[in-house]
Design a protein around this motif. Structure first.
Motif, PDB file in Angstrom:
ATOM      1  N   PRO A  25       1.118  -1.118   0.162  1.00  0.00           N
ATOM      2  CA  PRO A  25       0.172  -0.092   0.196  1.00  0.00           C
ATOM      3  C   PRO A  25       0.767   1.349  -0.021  1.00  0.00           C
ATOM      4  CG  PRO A  25      -0.686  -1.310   1.873  1.00  0.00           C
ATOM      5  CD  PRO A  25       0.639  -2.013   1.289  1.00  0.00           C
ATOM      6  N   ALA A  26       0.613   2.235  -0.721  1.00  0.00           N
ATOM      7  CA  ALA A  26       1.147   3.634  -0.737  1.00  0.00           C
ATOM      8  C   ALA A  26       1.517   4.065   0.418  1.00  0.00           C
ATOM      9  CB  ALA A  26       0.305   4.462  -1.588  1.00  0.00           C
ATOM     10  N   HIS A  27       0.785   4.011   1.394  1.00  0.00           N
ATOM     11  CA  HIS A  27       1.158   4.600   2.864  1.00  0.00           C
ATOM     12  C   HIS A  27       2.232   3.994   3.304  1.00  0.00           C
ATOM     13  CE1 HIS A  27      -1.909   1.859   4.336  1.00  0.00           C
ATOM     14  NE2 HIS A  27      -1.079   1.735   5.491  1.00  0.00           N
ATOM     15  N   GLU A  28       2.602   2.695   3.190  1.00  0.00           N
ATOM     16  CA  GLU A  28       3.701   1.954   3.790  1.00  0.00           C
ATOM     17  C   GLU A  28       4.860   2.165   3.047  1.00  0.00           C
ATOM     18  OE1 GLU A  28       3.085  -2.555   4.521  1.00  0.00           O
ATOM     19  OE2 GLU A  28       1.214  -2.166   5.179  1.00  0.00           O
ATOM     20  N   MET A  29       4.773   2.411   1.723  1.00  0.00           N
ATOM     21  CA  MET A  29       5.721   2.394   0.672  1.00  0.00           C
ATOM     22  C   MET A  29       6.405   3.654   1.324  1.00  0.00           C
ATOM     23  SD  MET A  29       6.095   0.610  -2.509  1.00  0.00           S
ATOM     24  CE  MET A  29       7.019   1.928  -3.137  1.00  0.00           C
ATOM     25  N   ILE A  30       5.647   4.782   1.509  1.00  0.00           N
ATOM     26  CA  ILE A  30       5.949   6.209   1.941  1.00  0.00           C
ATOM     27  C   ILE A  30       6.875   5.950   3.398  1.00  0.00           C
ATOM     28  CG2 ILE A  30       5.437   8.464   2.733  1.00  0.00           C
ATOM     29  CD1 ILE A  30       3.231   7.961   0.627  1.00  0.00           C
ATOM     30  N   ALA A  31       5.982   5.212   4.371  1.00  0.00           N
ATOM     31  CA  ALA A  31       6.569   5.027   5.647  1.00  0.00           C
ATOM     32  C   ALA A  31       8.118   4.504   5.548  1.00  0.00           C
ATOM     33  CB  ALA A  31       5.593   4.305   6.564  1.00  0.00           C
ATOM     34  N   GLU A  33       9.954   4.486   3.011  1.00  0.00           N
ATOM     35  CA  GLU A  33      11.104   5.325   2.392  1.00  0.00           C
ATOM     36  C   GLU A  33      11.550   6.335   3.423  1.00  0.00           C
ATOM     37  OE1 GLU A  33       9.783   6.614  -1.524  1.00  0.00           O
ATOM     38  OE2 GLU A  33      11.238   8.400  -1.398  1.00  0.00           O
ATOM     39  N   ARG A  34      10.659   6.769   4.369  1.00  0.00           N
ATOM     40  CA  ARG A  34      10.971   7.681   5.379  1.00  0.00           C
ATOM     41  C   ARG A  34      11.877   6.792   6.371  1.00  0.00           C
ATOM     42  NH1 ARG A  34       5.966   9.466   7.020  1.00  0.00           N
ATOM     43  NH2 ARG A  34       6.093   7.549   8.569  1.00  0.00           N
ATOM     44  N   ASP A  35      11.681   5.728   6.757  1.00  0.00           N
ATOM     45  CA  ASP A  35      12.675   4.803   7.536  1.00  0.00           C
ATOM     46  C   ASP A  35      14.012   4.742   6.923  1.00  0.00           C
ATOM     47  OD1 ASP A  35      10.517   4.808   9.319  1.00  0.00           O
ATOM     48  OD2 ASP A  35       9.928   2.572   8.560  1.00  0.00           O
ATOM     49  N   LEU A  36      13.958   4.578   5.944  1.00  0.00           N
ATOM     50  CA  LEU A  36      15.210   4.372   4.857  1.00  0.00           C
ATOM     51  C   LEU A  36      16.107   5.737   4.773  1.00  0.00           C
ATOM     52  CD1 LEU A  36      14.473   2.430   1.688  1.00  0.00           C
ATOM     53  CD2 LEU A  36      16.782   2.080   3.168  1.00  0.00           C
ATOM     54  N   HIS A  37      15.473   6.825   4.769  1.00  0.00           N
ATOM     55  CA  HIS A  37      16.240   8.029   4.805  1.00  0.00           C
ATOM     56  C   HIS A  37      16.658   8.437   6.059  1.00  0.00           C
ATOM     57  CE1 HIS A  37      15.818  10.865   1.383  1.00  0.00           C
ATOM     58  NE2 HIS A  37      14.590  10.321   1.191  1.00  0.00           N
ATOM     59  N   ARG A  38      15.830   8.151   7.180  1.00  0.00           N
ATOM     60  CA  ARG A  38      16.473   8.210   8.822  1.00  0.00           C
ATOM     61  C   ARG A  38      17.570   7.307   8.802  1.00  0.00           C
ATOM     62  NH1 ARG A  38      12.344   8.484  13.493  1.00  0.00           N
ATOM     63  NH2 ARG A  38      11.709   6.209  12.803  1.00  0.00           N
ATOM     64  N   ALA A  39      17.250   5.975   8.531  1.00  0.00           N
ATOM     65  CA  ALA A  39      18.408   4.796   8.600  1.00  0.00           C
ATOM     66  C   ALA A  39      19.738   5.663   8.032  1.00  0.00           C
ATOM     67  CB  ALA A  39      18.080   3.790   8.298  1.00  0.00           C
ATOM     68  N   LEU A  40      19.785   5.901   6.806  1.00  0.00           N
ATOM     69  CA  LEU A  40      20.874   6.541   6.048  1.00  0.00           C
ATOM     70  C   LEU A  40      21.492   7.601   6.882  1.00  0.00           C
ATOM     71  CD1 LEU A  40      19.613   5.950   2.568  1.00  0.00           C
ATOM     72  CD2 LEU A  40      21.988   5.122   3.379  1.00  0.00           C
ATOM     73  N   LEU A  82      14.246  -4.147  10.738  1.00  0.00           N
ATOM     74  CA  LEU A  82      13.359  -4.395   9.713  1.00  0.00           C
ATOM     75  C   LEU A  82      14.135  -5.186   8.552  1.00  0.00           C
ATOM     76  CD1 LEU A  82      12.027  -0.900   9.086  1.00  0.00           C
ATOM     77  CD2 LEU A  82      11.156  -2.498  10.621  1.00  0.00           C
ATOM     78  N   SER A  83      13.569  -6.044   7.841  1.00  0.00           N
ATOM     79  CA  SER A  83      14.252  -7.019   7.287  1.00  0.00           C
ATOM     80  C   SER A  83      14.295  -6.412   5.852  1.00  0.00           C
ATOM     81  CB  SER A  83      13.300  -8.296   7.192  1.00  0.00           C
ATOM     82  OG  SER A  83      13.341  -8.766   5.848  1.00  0.00           O
ATOM     83  N   PRO A  84      15.595  -6.788   5.221  1.00  0.00           N
ATOM     84  CA  PRO A  84      15.682  -6.226   3.865  1.00  0.00           C
ATOM     85  C   PRO A  84      14.511  -6.621   2.868  1.00  0.00           C
ATOM     86  CG  PRO A  84      17.192  -8.012   4.302  1.00  0.00           C
ATOM     87  CD  PRO A  84      16.510  -7.750   5.560  1.00  0.00           C
ATOM     88  N   ASP A  85      13.842  -7.996   3.087  1.00  0.00           N
ATOM     89  CA  ASP A  85      12.880  -8.439   2.027  1.00  0.00           C
ATOM     90  C   ASP A  85      11.846  -7.273   2.063  1.00  0.00           C
ATOM     91  OD1 ASP A  85      13.580 -10.653   0.838  1.00  0.00           O
ATOM     92  OD2 ASP A  85      13.121 -11.781   2.820  1.00  0.00           O
ATOM     93  N   THR A  86      11.637  -6.484   3.107  1.00  0.00           N
ATOM     94  CA  THR A  86      10.683  -5.368   2.953  1.00  0.00           C
ATOM     95  C   THR A  86      11.080  -3.958   2.269  1.00  0.00           C
ATOM     96  OG1 THR A  86      10.926  -5.221   5.609  1.00  0.00           O
ATOM     97  CG2 THR A  86       8.747  -5.648   4.700  1.00  0.00           C
ATOM     98  N   PHE A  87      12.202  -3.747   2.902  1.00  0.00           N
ATOM     99  CA  PHE A  87      12.640  -2.342   2.439  1.00  0.00           C
ATOM    100  C   PHE A  87      13.639  -2.268   1.229  1.00  0.00           C
ATOM    101  CE2 PHE A  87      16.098  -3.384   5.804  1.00  0.00           C
ATOM    102  CZ  PHE A  87      17.107  -3.205   5.034  1.00  0.00           C
ATOM    103  N   ILE A  88      14.139  -3.237   0.832  1.00  0.00           N
ATOM    104  CA  ILE A  88      15.042  -3.418  -0.374  1.00  0.00           C
ATOM    105  C   ILE A  88      14.134  -2.876  -1.654  1.00  0.00           C
ATOM    106  CG2 ILE A  88      16.519  -4.915  -2.038  1.00  0.00           C
ATOM    107  CD1 ILE A  88      18.148  -3.947   0.223  1.00  0.00           C
ATOM    108  N   PRO A  89      13.085  -3.645  -1.796  1.00  0.00           N
ATOM    109  CA  PRO A  89      12.209  -2.984  -2.955  1.00  0.00           C
ATOM    110  C   PRO A  89      12.002  -1.633  -3.045  1.00  0.00           C
ATOM    111  CG  PRO A  89      11.290  -5.156  -1.961  1.00  0.00           C
ATOM    112  CD  PRO A  89      12.562  -4.569  -1.062  1.00  0.00           C
ATOM    113  N   VAL A  90      11.800  -1.127  -1.761  1.00  0.00           N
ATOM    114  CA  VAL A  90      11.496   0.457  -1.816  1.00  0.00           C
ATOM    115  C   VAL A  90      12.585   1.047  -1.934  1.00  0.00           C
ATOM    116  CG1 VAL A  90      10.584   2.182   0.033  1.00  0.00           C
ATOM    117  CG2 VAL A  90       9.603  -0.029  -0.018  1.00  0.00           C
ATOM    118  N   ALA A  91      13.875   0.518  -1.477  1.00  0.00           N
ATOM    119  CA  ALA A  91      14.977   1.208  -1.821  1.00  0.00           C
ATOM    120  C   ALA A  91      15.264   1.349  -3.338  1.00  0.00           C
ATOM    121  CB  ALA A  91      16.176   0.580  -1.073  1.00  0.00           C
TER     122      ALA A  91
END
Ligand code: C2E
Ligand code: CA
Ligand code: CA
Ligand code: CA
Length: 287
Positions: A25-31, A33-40, A82-91
Motif C-alpha cells: 500500500p502507498a502509505h507503507e511505501m512512504i513510511a 522510504e522515510r525509515d530508509l532516509h532516517r536510517a541512512l 526491519l528485514s531487507p525483504d521489506t525495504f530493499i524493494p522500496v529502496a
C-alpha cells in the motif's frame, strides 16, 4: 514474481515486476522510504555477515570458512529490526538503493580489511547488487576505489545478482559485468532456479558462481525428486565450469545430501545465522 506486458515498451517486450513493490500500500511505501532516509542519515543501518562454508562429505568432517555474504538491516527506533525483504524493494523504487548499496560496500570492505588484519582466514565477501545500481553507473569505479583504500585484492570480492538485473538485455549489464571481471571480481547468479530464464542468462553472461535458492533445499534429504533436482543443478553448474553454492541449509541431513551431490559451498542457519559485523569476527574465527 509476476510477468506483465510493459506499458511503455514496444510490443512483445516483457518486463518483470517484484510483487513486493507493486502490492505494498502507498502509505507503507512512504513510511518505509522515510525509515530508509532516517536510517541512512542517522546511523540506523546495520551490516550483518553470514558465513559461506566448505566441507568434506564424510561424517564429522571439518567445516571451513570460505567467505561471507553481506546482508543489511535497518534498526528502527520503535519497530525494531526491519528485514531487507521489506525495504530493499522500496529502496530500489526510490533510488535510495544507491546510497544504501554504497554504505554496505564500504562497511563490508572495512570489515574484511579489519578481519584480515586480525588473522581471520576468510577469502571472500559477497555483496548483493540491485539492477538499479548497475544501471546508475559508477559501481565499478566505486568498488575499485574502495579496494584501493582498504588495500584489498579484487579477487576477494563476489557480486551477487538476481535475475531481475539481467532482464533488460542492454549493453550496460554486459559492460558492467565485463568491467567487474576485468578488475578481478567474481560474479554470482543468486536465487538460481526461481526465475523464468536463469538458464538463458547462464548461457550468455560470464558467471563464476551459481547460488541454488533455498526453496530447493527444504526437503532435499527426504524427497527424492527434490534431491534429483538439486543434484542436476549442481552437475549443470559444474559442466559450465561454475562453482556451486547451496543456500538455506538448516539441517545436518540437508548439508550431507548437498555435499554428496557435489556442492562446493554451503550457506545457512545450520552453520550460522547472519551476525552483526562486530560479533562476526570472534565467532567466525572459531567456526
Ligand atoms: P539473499 O541474497 O538470497 O540472501 C539470503 C537470505 O536468506 C538472507 O535473508 C539470509 O538471512 C537468509 N538465510 C540464510 N540462511 C538461511 C537459512 O538457513 N534458512 C532461511 N530460511 N533463510 C536463510 P535476509 O538477510 O533477510 O535478506 C533478504 C534479501 O534481501 C537477500 O536475499 C537479498 O536479496 C536482499 N538484500 C540483503 N542485503 C542486501 C543489500 O545490501 N543490497 C541488496 N541489493 N539486497 C540485499
Ligand atoms: Ca545473495
Ligand atoms: Ca539467494
Ligand atoms: Ca533471495
Amino acid at each position: 514474481l509476476a510477468l506483465h506486458r510493459g506499458k511503455e515498451r514496444s510490443p512483445g517486450e516483457y518486463r518483470l515486476y517484484r510483487p513486493s513493490t507493486v502490492h505494498l500500500p502507498a502509505h507503507e511505501m512512504i513510511a518505509l522510504e522515510r525509515d530508509l532516509h532516517r536510517a541512512l542519515n542517522e546511523d540506523g543501518l546495520r551490516l550483518m555477515l553470514q558465513p559461506i562454508v566448505t566441507a568434506d562429505s564424510q561424517p564429522g568432517a571439518r567445516v571451513t570458512l570460505a567467505g561471507v555474504e553481506a546482508l543489511v538491516r535497518i534498526e528502527h527506533p520503535e519497530r525494531g529490526v526491519l528485514s531487507p525483504d521489506t525495504f530493499i524493494p522500496v529502496a530500489e523504487a526510490s533510488g535510495l538503493i544507491l546510497p544504501l548499496g554504497a554504505w554496505v560496500m564500504e562497511q563490508g570492505l572495512a570489515w574484511l580489511a579489519d578481519a584480515t588484519r586480525q588473522g581471520l582466514d576468510t577469502q571472500t565477501i559477497a555483496f548483493n547488487v540491485s539492477a538499479r545500481e548497475i544501471h546508475a553507473g559508477g559501481l565499478v569505479e566505486r568498488l575499485a576505489a574502495g579496494l584501493e583504500r582498504h588495500d584489498l585484492a579484487a579477487q576477494r570480492i563476489i557480486l551477487e545478482v538476481t535475475e531481475n538485473v539481467m532482464l533488460e538485455h542492454d549493453s550496460v549489464v554486459r559492460e558492467t559485468f565485463d568491467a567487474l571481471r576485468a578488475l578481478g571480481c567474481k560474479l554470482a547468479i543468486d536465487d538460481f532456479g526461481t526465475g523464468f530464464s536463469s538458464l538463458s542468462y547462464l548461457q550468455h553472461l560470464p558467471f563464476d558462481i551459481v547460488k541454488i535458492d533455498r526453496c530447493f533445499v527444504g526437503e532435499v534429504h527426504t524427497a527424492p525428486r527434490q534431491a534429483a533436482l538439486v543434484a542436476a543443478m549442481i552437475e549443470m553448474g559444474h559442466a559450465l565450469g561454475l562453482s556451486v553454492t547451496v543456500e538455506g541449509i538448516e539441517l545436518h541431513e540437508q548439508a550431507s545430501r548437498c555435499l554428496a551431490s557435489g556442492a562446493d559451498h554451503l550457506q545457512g542457519y545450520y552453520f550460522c545465522r547472519p551476525l552483526p559485523a562486530a560479533e562476526a569476527l570472534a565467532r567466525f574465527i572459531t567456526l
